[in-house]
Design an enzyme around this catalytic site. Structure first.
Site, mmCIF file in Angstrom:
data_model
loop_
_atom_site.group_PDB
_atom_site.id
_atom_site.type_symbol
_atom_site.label_atom_id
_atom_site.label_comp_id
_atom_site.label_asym_id
_atom_site.label_seq_id
_atom_site.Cartn_x
_atom_site.Cartn_y
_atom_site.Cartn_z
ATOM 1 N N HIS A 51 1.521 4.672 -2.891
ATOM 2 C CA HIS A 51 1.865 6.136 -2.671
ATOM 3 C C HIS A 51 3.317 6.649 -3.191
ATOM 4 C CE1 HIS A 51 -1.703 6.637 -0.258
ATOM 5 N NE2 HIS A 51 -1.293 6.017 0.768
ATOM 6 N N HIS A 87 -5.387 7.770 -2.100
ATOM 7 C CA HIS A 87 -6.214 6.759 -1.501
ATOM 8 C C HIS A 87 -7.351 6.261 -2.407
ATOM 9 C CE1 HIS A 87 -4.326 7.128 2.766
ATOM 10 N NE2 HIS A 87 -3.858 5.989 2.329
ATOM 11 N N HIS A 100 0.929 -1.169 -0.002
ATOM 12 C CA HIS A 100 -0.080 -0.155 0.085
ATOM 13 C C HIS A 100 0.899 1.269 0.047
ATOM 14 C CE1 HIS A 100 -3.586 2.529 1.568
ATOM 15 N NE2 HIS A 100 -2.437 3.224 1.861
ATOM 16 N N GLU A 101 1.852 1.429 0.899
ATOM 17 C CA GLU A 101 2.664 2.379 0.892
ATOM 18 C C GLU A 101 3.165 2.746 -0.218
ATOM 19 O OE1 GLU A 101 2.261 4.611 3.119
ATOM 20 O OE2 GLU A 101 0.864 3.303 4.333
#
Lengths: 85, 393
Positions: free
Chosen positions: B120, B126, B116-117
């Site tokens: 980014h 998101h 997930h990170e």
């Protein structure tokens, strides 16, 4: 700590970009006007797929208590000024 | 999905773990981090190379509370990690107060949070799709991890598809339906030449994707179902038969995220659930779509933010049903913002390959969402729509 008070919810909503840092207006004693607050709660509920009530209901506060990523959901409020160094 | 707005200009990226967690073996961390990066390199041409030292694109650290970037961590629970978008350096920080675990329902799964990170770090914000990896909330350990379609569309919107993939190379479906990512006619000449009305005059009234993923073109009182690069057998058909109660000469049409299809003509609009009118229609546009003008030229839903764009003359409006008011005061804006697009278009469509297409007269324009301009290609745009879309000689 689980979110269970309005103050904690306000911190959460500003931390993740739903409430602009300037939401509290010093001119009126730092009060937060109702429409800004309701819109922030609605925005979070909408983004998270909850019922959009604008109210700080149990469902909303439970989701605010879930572990999550620290990056803001809404990058709109000003550019993310955190720089690498 | 949502794109933050920046991305890496190179696809060969490097990373290093400059601070390891207290409670995991270094080798385990190395393995999980590499696995997390491979989630994204599986669907793009991005590559990630670990380095022991020196300057890298993405620096990874396991730290606690305040750690130098002004965004302190908060102990167990709450915020698990955060990362910087490419424009801010792409680094990823993990809260070392958490109990990071590997292949275990205990604690917090390092692989899932890292994947997930790194989303980014690559430029993804998101997503509001609950099943997406890029949704903000940690969903607990998932023994069988699968990237959601929403995530794949997001990363491919930034970095393109993996060039070595066969077919559409898109097989991850968890929660979301797998979109039909086909290469649109720009790459494949038509197979079945047609010479009926739409080839004599390829100007169309409207174009939309149905909830089932079919693409339809409306022209006068007829409609055409489109295949990958032509018109399906047995078309055109009468609009009145396809959508009972719907008139011809439609101005604009789109299918929204709720699966309902909306048709606009003059001052009125109709809503259909599949082929059935969905309630008491027509209604006035001014009632159902406050702030949107009548007699529209075109409309589409843009996947990037799920908002609806309406076009009329030299202007466009952005409509967000979830907002009050749904149209910001900053609209309408000039169509010239969409570099290379003409005014008074006939139809607009975001196709399932992620490109956005605009039609005017017998021509079409392929729009590049990343450069926010008409795509530069050979042969250049605009191109004849009859040949590329309707299988005309």
């Amino acid at each position: 700590a689980p979110v269970s008070t309005t103050t904690q919810a306000e911190i959460y909503l500003s931390q993740f970009g739903y409430l602009p840092a300037s939401a509290r207006n010093p001119a009126n004693g730092g009060l937060l006007d109702a429409s800004t607050w309701i819109k922030a709660v609605q925005d979070f509920q909408s983004f998270a797929g909850l019922n959009v009530t604008g109210e700080l209901d149990d469902e909303t506060m439970q989701l605010m208590s879930k572990p999550r990523c620290g990056v803001r959901d809404k990058v709109g409020y000003g550019t993310d000024s955190r720089s690498k160094r | 999905y949502a794109l933050q707005g920046s991305r890496w200009r190179v696809k060969a990226l490097t990373y290093k773990i400059s601070k390891y967690p207290k409670r995991l073996k270094r080798s385990d961390v190395d393995t999980e981090v590499a696995k997390a990066f491979s989630v994204w390199s599986e669907f793009t041409d991005l590559t990630f190379t670990a380095k022991a030292s020196g300057p890298v694109h993405i620096e990874i650290k396991f730290v606690e509370s305040e750690h130098g970037d002004g965004d302190a961590f908060d102990g167990v629970g709450g915020t698990l990690a955060h990362a910087f978008f490419p424009v801010f350096g792409g680094d990823a920080h993990f809260d070392d107060a958490e109990l990071w675990t590997v292949n275990s329902p205990r604690g917090t799964n390092l692989f899932q949070v890292a994947a997930h990170e790194f989303g980014h770090s690559l430029g993804l914000s998101h997503s509001d799709v609950r099943s997406a990896l890029m949704a903000p909330f940690y969903r607990g350990y998932e023994p069988v991890f699968k990237l959601d379609t929403d995530d794949v569309l997001a990363i491919q919107a930034l970095y393109g598809k993996k060039s070595t993939q066969s077919g559409n190379g898109l097989n991850p479906t968890s929660g979301g339906a797998s979109p039909r990512t086909t290469t649109r006619p720009a790459f494949a000449p038509p197979r079945a030449p047609r010479d009926d009305m739409i080839c004599k005059d390829p100007k169309i009234d409207a174009l939309f994707n149905s909830a089932e993923g079919q693409t339809y073109a409306l022209k006068g009182n007829k409609y055409y179902r489109l295949t990958e690069n032509s018109v399906a057998e047995g078309y055109p058909k009468l609009i009145s038969e396809g959508w009972p109660g719907l008139p011809g000469d439609i101005d604009a049409a789109f299918t929204y995220k709720n699966g309902k299809t909306y048709f606009f003509k003059g001052t009125k609009y109709w809503r259909y659930n599949g082929r059935q009118m969905d309630g008491d229609y027509p209604k006035e546009i001014s009632e159902g779509f406050t702030g949107i003008p009548d007699h529209l030229d075109a409309a589409m839903v843009w996947g990037g933010n799920g908002k609806i764009y309406f076009y009329k003359g030299s202007k466009f409006w952005r409509f967000d049903p979830l907002k009050r008011p749904p149209v910001k005061s900053s609209y309408p804006k000039p169509i010239s913002n969409w570099e290379g697009l003409p005014n008074s278009i006939d139809a607009a469509l975001q196709y399932t390959n992620g490109y956005t297409y605009f039609f005017k007269g017998d021509k079409y324009y392929r729009f590049n969402d990343r450069t926010f301009a008409v795509d530069a290609a050979d042969p250049p745009f605009p191109r004849p729509s009859g040949h590329w879309w309707f299988g005309c000689k």
